[in-house]
Design a protein around this motif. Structure first.
Motif, mmCIF file in Angstrom:
data_model
loop_
_atom_site.group_PDB
_atom_site.id
_atom_site.type_symbol
_atom_site.label_atom_id
_atom_site.label_comp_id
_atom_site.label_asym_id
_atom_site.label_seq_id
_atom_site.Cartn_x
_atom_site.Cartn_y
_atom_site.Cartn_z
ATOM 1 N N ALA A 148 11.002 1.425 2.600
ATOM 2 C CA ALA A 148 9.813 2.007 2.536
ATOM 3 C C ALA A 148 9.585 3.242 1.597
ATOM 4 C CB ALA A 148 9.393 2.415 3.816
ATOM 5 N N MET A 155 10.234 -2.180 11.266
ATOM 6 C CA MET A 155 9.567 -0.697 11.198
ATOM 7 C C MET A 155 9.678 -0.080 9.916
ATOM 8 S SD MET A 155 10.961 2.705 11.589
ATOM 9 C CE MET A 155 12.518 2.963 11.607
ATOM 10 N N LEU A 156 8.610 0.667 9.733
ATOM 11 C CA LEU A 156 8.409 1.271 8.368
ATOM 12 C C LEU A 156 8.734 2.782 8.524
ATOM 13 C CD1 LEU A 156 7.327 0.108 5.700
ATOM 14 C CD2 LEU A 156 5.147 1.117 6.314
ATOM 15 N N ASN A 214 0.614 -1.035 -0.007
ATOM 16 C CA ASN A 214 0.032 -0.001 0.029
ATOM 17 C C ASN A 214 0.891 1.371 -0.126
ATOM 18 O OD1 ASN A 214 -1.742 -1.949 2.229
ATOM 19 N ND2 ASN A 214 -2.463 -1.329 0.314
ATOM 20 N N VAL A 231 -3.422 0.195 8.590
ATOM 21 C CA VAL A 231 -3.388 1.090 7.356
ATOM 22 C C VAL A 231 -3.119 0.459 6.007
ATOM 23 C CG1 VAL A 231 -2.133 3.019 6.225
ATOM 24 C CG2 VAL A 231 -2.076 2.553 8.581
ATOM 25 N N GLY A 232 -4.277 0.566 5.235
ATOM 26 C CA GLY A 232 -4.137 -0.356 3.717
ATOM 27 C C GLY A 232 -4.677 -1.893 3.935
ATOM 28 N N ALA A 233 -5.088 -2.301 2.709
ATOM 29 C CA ALA A 233 -5.804 -3.582 2.742
ATOM 30 C C ALA A 233 -4.974 -4.964 2.655
ATOM 31 C CB ALA A 233 -6.860 -3.526 1.839
ATOM 32 N N ILE A 234 -4.484 -4.928 1.480
ATOM 33 C CA ILE A 234 -3.895 -6.216 1.081
ATOM 34 C C ILE A 234 -2.671 -6.589 2.014
ATOM 35 C CG2 ILE A 234 -2.963 -7.586 -1.067
ATOM 36 C CD1 ILE A 234 -4.875 -5.867 -2.532
ATOM 37 N N THR A 235 -1.408 -5.593 1.811
ATOM 38 C CA THR A 235 -0.625 -5.829 2.437
ATOM 39 C C THR A 235 -0.292 -4.725 3.666
ATOM 40 O OG1 THR A 235 0.455 -4.518 0.886
ATOM 41 C CG2 THR A 235 1.139 -6.841 0.554
ATOM 42 N N PRO A 236 -1.194 -5.079 4.639
ATOM 43 C CA PRO A 236 -1.320 -4.001 5.697
ATOM 44 C C PRO A 236 -0.123 -3.401 6.372
ATOM 45 C CG PRO A 236 -2.205 -5.871 6.545
ATOM 46 C CD PRO A 236 -1.850 -6.125 5.156
ATOM 47 N N ALA A 237 -0.152 -2.102 6.862
ATOM 48 C CA ALA A 237 0.837 -1.774 8.006
ATOM 49 C C ALA A 237 0.104 -1.350 9.090
ATOM 50 C CB ALA A 237 1.434 -0.544 7.267
ATOM 51 N N THR A 272 4.328 0.119 1.842
ATOM 52 C CA THR A 272 4.309 -0.858 2.963
ATOM 53 C C THR A 272 4.854 -2.241 2.707
ATOM 54 O OG1 THR A 272 2.321 -1.927 2.386
ATOM 55 C CG2 THR A 272 2.020 0.110 3.808
ATOM 56 N N VAL A 273 5.424 -2.315 1.666
ATOM 57 C CA VAL A 273 6.137 -3.652 1.331
ATOM 58 C C VAL A 273 7.737 -3.414 0.910
ATOM 59 C CG1 VAL A 273 6.494 -5.949 0.103
ATOM 60 C CG2 VAL A 273 4.174 -4.947 0.904
ATOM 61 N N ASP A 274 8.689 -3.942 1.526
ATOM 62 C CA ASP A 274 9.954 -3.609 1.298
ATOM 63 C C ASP A 274 10.185 -4.315 -0.199
ATOM 64 O OD1 ASP A 274 12.810 -3.643 0.611
ATOM 65 O OD2 ASP A 274 13.227 -3.923 2.595
ATOM 66 N N ASP A 287 5.811 -7.161 5.540
ATOM 67 C CA ASP A 287 5.810 -7.112 4.191
ATOM 68 C C ASP A 287 5.115 -8.522 3.473
ATOM 69 O OD1 ASP A 287 7.642 -4.965 4.260
ATOM 70 O OD2 ASP A 287 9.513 -6.248 4.243
ATOM 71 N N LYS A 288 3.828 -8.639 4.167
ATOM 72 C CA LYS A 288 3.436 -9.951 3.663
ATOM 73 C C LYS A 288 1.686 -9.553 3.401
ATOM 74 C CE LYS A 288 5.990 -13.772 4.024
ATOM 75 N NZ LYS A 288 5.890 -14.725 2.950
ATOM 76 N N ALA A 289 1.062 -10.227 2.483
ATOM 77 C CA ALA A 289 -0.324 -9.920 2.259
ATOM 78 C C ALA A 289 -1.135 -10.767 3.632
ATOM 79 C CB ALA A 289 -0.754 -10.584 0.913
ATOM 80 N N SER A 303 5.479 -2.884 9.393
ATOM 81 C CA SER A 303 4.999 -3.937 8.051
ATOM 82 C C SER A 303 5.766 -5.041 8.188
ATOM 83 C CB SER A 303 4.862 -3.183 6.704
ATOM 84 O OG SER A 303 4.597 -4.055 5.877
ATOM 85 N N ALA A 347 7.960 -11.186 -0.259
ATOM 86 C CA ALA A 347 6.519 -10.787 -0.556
ATOM 87 C C ALA A 347 6.284 -9.719 -1.617
ATOM 88 C CB ALA A 347 6.035 -10.057 0.775
ATOM 89 N N SER A 358 12.207 -7.903 -0.246
ATOM 90 C CA SER A 358 11.483 -9.055 0.320
ATOM 91 C C SER A 358 10.838 -9.728 -0.413
ATOM 92 C CB SER A 358 10.507 -8.479 1.487
ATOM 93 O OG SER A 358 9.248 -7.921 0.840
ATOM 94 N N ASP A 387 12.169 3.405 7.037
ATOM 95 C CA ASP A 387 13.045 2.268 6.574
ATOM 96 C C ASP A 387 13.354 2.433 5.178
ATOM 97 O OD1 ASP A 387 14.148 -0.392 6.828
ATOM 98 O OD2 ASP A 387 12.614 -0.938 5.352
#
Lengths: 218, 216
Positions: free
Chosen positions: A164, B30-31, A146, B6-12, A207-209, B83-85, B81, A214, A212, A161
């Motif tokens: 990020a 940590m993001l 996201n 926060v967010g839907a598929i891969t939420p934080a 929100t995803v590195d 980093d996963k769905a 996060s 994922a 990673s 990060d």
């Protein structure tokens, strides 16, 4: 040029090109295209041979960009879960986008790079490049996971990060630092790398590195 | 702490900390953080986990347990996060309430929550001529306080009556209460190349709550 975002979980940007209209992207992003679209390449030439080797062989930027010329349609994707954003750049307006996040840009957009130095400590970040895009034109980019947006006021700061960071205005300052985990020598030895960002300007995080598993759907 | 997804598929997870409020998390997830958030280190020994227990966990293989956690102290905001769905759950534990969460899924928890790594199940597998023990590691969390965790995929919740059982796989079990018993069984697969194979399954017997997730 019309850009439509297709799909939700792993989105693609579908671009409708008029006759003679051109876009460029990194190689390997095309999902499908109209047979009428002409395909070409554009070499990365910024700063001469030394700089090109530094950016490409060390920095990981592509030697060649792919160019698609209309009429017709072409769909491009980063093949990973996330969000796609489309941005219209005014003449002279510049944005910095994280490496391997740019999906496409119209050929009128100037493409260069911006280097962010690392902390330089042994085993720590040596720095990284961001794609610097200057208008006029339209760009589309992919945020892994996201996208979180912030409009930073002058002097407003946050720590993020490395993975990020997705997009920032050039006015947003960026500095790598070691975040100590507590005091003393042990705290410094266990420190982790982070980025200090400071406004003013627009900042977007993902929100995803991308490094990673994922981000690659595994 | 005040935690929001926060967010839907891969939420934080956005955590808002009041002045002096402390949470614990792995620093790798940590993001971002803003405000005058202080970051410190908390070893598991400081959290009451003995060195012998940690060495025992380590000897059992890669338990994914850290020897220390990062402590974030407010005021300020911190985002995490994995980093996963999947789905993020925010759970308020009453004083003395205990849950066992599969290792590698915890995002953060209040400093008032007691943290203790443990083994949820173990089984023996035959690999050629070797017999190896495999483990399902878990984080045991005891209230009072708030915990935040994430599943891989979607979460399915069940409340088991006394004696009621549900069968899941070692990958599928996300969380259980200690009132449930977890027994390892074997599911026979179709013979491959003439050799019968078996796969471990977990029979969780109530009473208690159990969460199963659909991803791996």
């Amino acid at each position: 040029m019309e850009i439509t975002v297709q799909g939700e979980f792993v989105p693609a940007a579908l671009v409708q090109l008029a006759a003679g209209e051109e876009i460029f992207s990194e190689a390997g992003l095309m999902v499908y295209c109209d047979p009428s679209v002409r395909f070409g390449v554009r070499a990365f030439t910024q700063g001469g041979a030394g700089q090109v080797l530094r950016h490409t062989m060390i920095g990981g930027l592509p030697f060649f960009l792919h160019v698609y010329e209309g009429p017709g349609y072409v769909a491009l994707s980063r093949f990973s879960p996330g969000e796609v954003r489309v941005l219209d750049l005014a003449p002279g307006q510049t944005v910095d986008v994280a490496e391997h996040s740019l999906l496409l840009a119209s050929n009128s957009v100037q493409y260069t790079t911006s280097y962010v130095p690392g902390t330089g400590r042994i085993g720590r970040m040596i720095g990284f490049w961001m794609d610097r895009l200057t208008g006029p034109g339209r760009v589309a980019y992919h945020g892994h996971g996201n996208i979180l947006g912030f409009d930073l006021k002058p002097g407003e700061a946050m720590q993020i990060d490395h993975g990020a960071l997705l997009r920032k205005d050039p006015t947003v300052g960026l500095r790598a630092f070691n975040q100590a985990l507590g005091g003393g020598l042990t705290g410094h030895a266990m420190s982790f790398e982070a980025l200090h960002v400071e406004g003013p300007g627009r900042l977007e995080l993902q929100t995803v590195d991308p490094s990673s598993r994922a981000a690659h759907g595994t | 702490m005040k935690a929001d997804t926060v967010g839907a598929i891969t939420p934080a997870v956005l955590v808002q900390l009041r002045p002096g409020e402390k949470i614990l998390a792995q620093h790798e997830i940590m993001l971002h953080m803003d405000g005058p958030v202080k970051v410190a280190r908390k070893t598991l020994k400081q959290l009451g986990v003995s060195r012998a227990h940690l060495m025992g966990m380590s000897a059992r293989g890669d338990s994914e347990e850290e020897y220390y956690l990062a402590e974030f102290e407010g005021p300020g905001n911190v985002t995490f996060s994995r980093d996963k769905a999947g789905e993020v759950r925010i759970l308020d534990l009453a004083p003395g309430q205990v849950v066992r969460l599969r290792s590698g899924h915890l995002i953060c928890f209040d400093e008032t929550v007691q943290y203790y790594p443990t083994v949820l199940a173990q089984w023996v597998v035959q690999r050629g001529n070797d017999r190896e023990i495999e483990y399902l590691f878990a984080d045991q969390l005891t209230g009072p306080g708030t915990i935040v965790f994430q599943s891989y995929g979607n979460i399915l919740s069940f409340t088991l009556s006394p004696g009621e059982a549900i069968r899941t796989t070692p990958e599928g079990l996300l969380m259980t209460t200690p009132t449930n018993t977890v027994q390892v069984g074997w599911r026979q697969n179709a013979a491959a190349l003439g050799v019968p194979t078996a796969q471990p399954v977990l029979d969780v017997v109530g009473p208690g709550a159990i969460l199963v997730h659909s991803g791996v």
